[in-house]
Design an enzyme around this catalytic site. Sequence first.
Site, short mmCIF file in Angstrom:
data_model
loop_
_atom_site.label_atom_id
_atom_site.label_comp_id
_atom_site.label_asym_id
_atom_site.label_seq_id
_atom_site.Cartn_x
_atom_site.Cartn_y
_atom_site.Cartn_z
N THR A 86 38.66 57.11 48.62
CA THR A 86 37.92 56.39 49.66
C THR A 86 38.93 55.53 50.42
O THR A 86 38.91 54.31 50.32
CB THR A 86 36.82 55.49 49.03
OG1 THR A 86 37.43 54.67 48.01
CG2 THR A 86 35.70 56.29 48.42
N LEU A 152 40.74 50.22 35.87
CA LEU A 152 42.04 50.64 35.35
C LEU A 152 43.17 50.10 36.22
O LEU A 152 43.10 50.19 37.44
CB LEU A 152 42.12 52.16 35.33
CG LEU A 152 40.95 52.91 34.69
CD1 LEU A 152 41.11 54.41 34.90
CD2 LEU A 152 40.85 52.56 33.21
N CYS A 262 44.62 49.09 45.79
CA CYS A 262 43.28 48.54 45.53
C CYS A 262 43.04 47.17 46.15
O CYS A 262 42.14 47.01 46.98
CB CYS A 262 43.03 48.49 44.03
SG CYS A 262 43.26 50.10 43.26
C1 UGA Z 1 43.79 46.54 40.20
C2 UGA Z 1 42.89 45.89 39.15
O1 UGA Z 1 43.66 45.02 38.31
C3 UGA Z 1 42.19 46.94 38.28
O2 UGA Z 1 41.29 46.31 37.38
C4 UGA Z 1 41.40 47.89 39.21
O3 UGA Z 1 40.79 48.94 38.46
C5 UGA Z 1 42.36 48.52 40.22
O4 UGA Z 1 42.99 47.46 40.97
C6 UGA Z 1 41.54 49.41 41.12
O5 UGA Z 1 40.69 48.90 41.86
O6 UGA Z 1 41.65 50.64 40.99
P1 UGA Z 1 46.23 47.63 40.23
O7 UGA Z 1 46.05 47.77 41.70
O8 UGA Z 1 46.76 48.77 39.45
O9 UGA Z 1 44.83 47.23 39.53
O10 UGA Z 1 47.24 46.43 40.03
P2 UGA Z 1 47.24 44.99 39.34
O11 UGA Z 1 47.97 45.04 38.06
O12 UGA Z 1 45.90 44.39 39.33
O13 UGA Z 1 48.16 44.19 40.39
C7 UGA Z 1 47.77 44.07 41.77
C8 UGA Z 1 48.81 43.31 42.54
O14 UGA Z 1 48.82 41.94 42.18
C9 UGA Z 1 50.24 43.81 42.32
O15 UGA Z 1 50.92 43.78 43.55
C10 UGA Z 1 50.82 42.81 41.36
O16 UGA Z 1 52.23 42.72 41.42
C11 UGA Z 1 50.15 41.54 41.83
N1 UGA Z 1 50.07 40.49 40.80
C12 UGA Z 1 49.27 40.64 39.71
C13 UGA Z 1 50.81 39.33 40.95
O17 UGA Z 1 51.57 39.17 41.94
N2 UGA Z 1 50.68 38.34 40.01
C14 UGA Z 1 49.90 38.48 38.93
O18 UGA Z 1 49.84 37.51 38.10
C15 UGA Z 1 49.17 39.65 38.76
#
Ligand code: UGA
Length: 447
Positions: A86, A152, A262
């Site tokens: 999507t 996830l 996401c």
């Molecule tokens: C995110 C959600 O965490 C999942 O639960 C969800 O299923 C997924 O989106 C989705 O909608 O499919 P994801 O995009 O894999 O997962 O990545 P995250 O680990 O959540 O990190 C997202 C962003 O935030 C990254 O750029 C990461 O570096 C940043 N981040 C995360 C930070 O800068 N600081 C943090 O403390 C945590």
Amino acid sequence: MKIAMIGTGYVGLVTGACLAHIGHEIICVDHDQSKISALKNGEIPIYEPGLDKVVADSIASGNLTFTTELTEAVEAVGTIFIAVGTPPAADGRSDLTQVEAAAKQIAKAANGSKIVVIKSTVPVGTCRRVGRILGKHGEDHEFHVASNPEFLREGNAVDDFMNPDRIVVGTDSDKSEAAMRDIYQRFEAQDVPFVSTNLETSELIKYSANAFLAAKVAFINEMSNLCDATGANVEDLSLGIGLDERIGKAFLKPGPGYGGSCFPKDTLALTILAQEADAPSRIIESVVDSNSNHIRRLGRKIAEFCADSWGLDYQHPLIDKRIAVLGLAFKANTDDIRSAASTVIAPLLIKQGASVIGYDPEASEAALDAIDHIETTTDMDEALEGADAVVILTEWENIKSIDWSKKKKLLKSPVIIDLRNLFDPDQMAELNIQYSSLGRPLTGNRR
Ligand code: UGA
């Protein structure tokens, strides 16, 4: 249970393979013939730790099969998951073309009553719309719709599937609720909370969860800027607020802004959804703004820090400088560069006259296609050799564990801007490295 999974992208493949792993019989369907042929041989098209083993084991147990024949798959099962893309349309809304096309195909292929589960992230109201499409194109049969969002994280998806915090399910009938409980019975038996609600709430839970987490990241990034400006330490601040259980420690690490496929897409889609529902979310609108301002601000910070370190003035300090960018993926353990900081920072540096060489163990190739005029490598030393400055963007384990006392000699000048706070500022000072990170003064400066 026998289930068809339409779409073998990231979500469909992980969910299909993991459902097979916990004992269901899964037929994964995709119209991409070459992808299906590769998957049949156990070749995984994405980098996701542990997924290759789950796929191989499930193929071997006979629980996981792959096909391009949607009609045959639909005929063979009672429950069909839609896990197609999507992507964001030009206006920020989610493009539902693939979801609607899948619904239409399922309706036409149906040979009896079917339960259709929407796994893709979709705006509120989509499941009802899918129900109408199913009814219109498959009027001889009974359809039940369910929403079952995924939570996830890329790079951690298999573990997240096997150890969920909760299962969220939205349904339109007792029949679809019972089917969903059957599918996830194993987790309910392990006391994983099962949130059963209506379709709209389930759809909105997905967006709200991502938006809330994105807000935490944007918040801590703003706090890190404030720490820089005031001499406070953002790591102590994260701990100091995160130990309050009402706040929680997770997602309070400052970085170069949230990226990936996401958070940027879902926060934007949620603001549009809220505006259209005449219930605008000023908070999420600010989160979106805050995140894009943050990364631009970091672009300026890099240029200014370099200028100071090299003893140049702020007018065009990067011209003809060679900058090594360590980490191109939007976070560690993935090859995904969608909305990665590298796709903003590298072009900003290049535009100011620098030549940029990017290192990433998994995302170098994707970055080469996505970022104009970047050079990329999978050899870290090649990136560091002769660099006037190093910018760290991704927290890969092998970047975290760099021994700068050894690697420093490769650099033309020892200037490091660490946008993941991977190294100790005091140790970097001892090594005579000009080091800048996010919201952390030298402890020698403790007041
Ligand atoms: C995110 C959600 O965490 C999942 O639960 C969800 O299923 C997924 O989106 C989705 O909608 O499919 P994801 O995009 O894999 O997962 O990545 P995250 O680990 O959540 O990190 C997202 C962003 O935030 C990254 O750029 C990461 O570096 C940043 N981040 C995360 C930070 O800068 N600081 C943090 O403390 C945590």
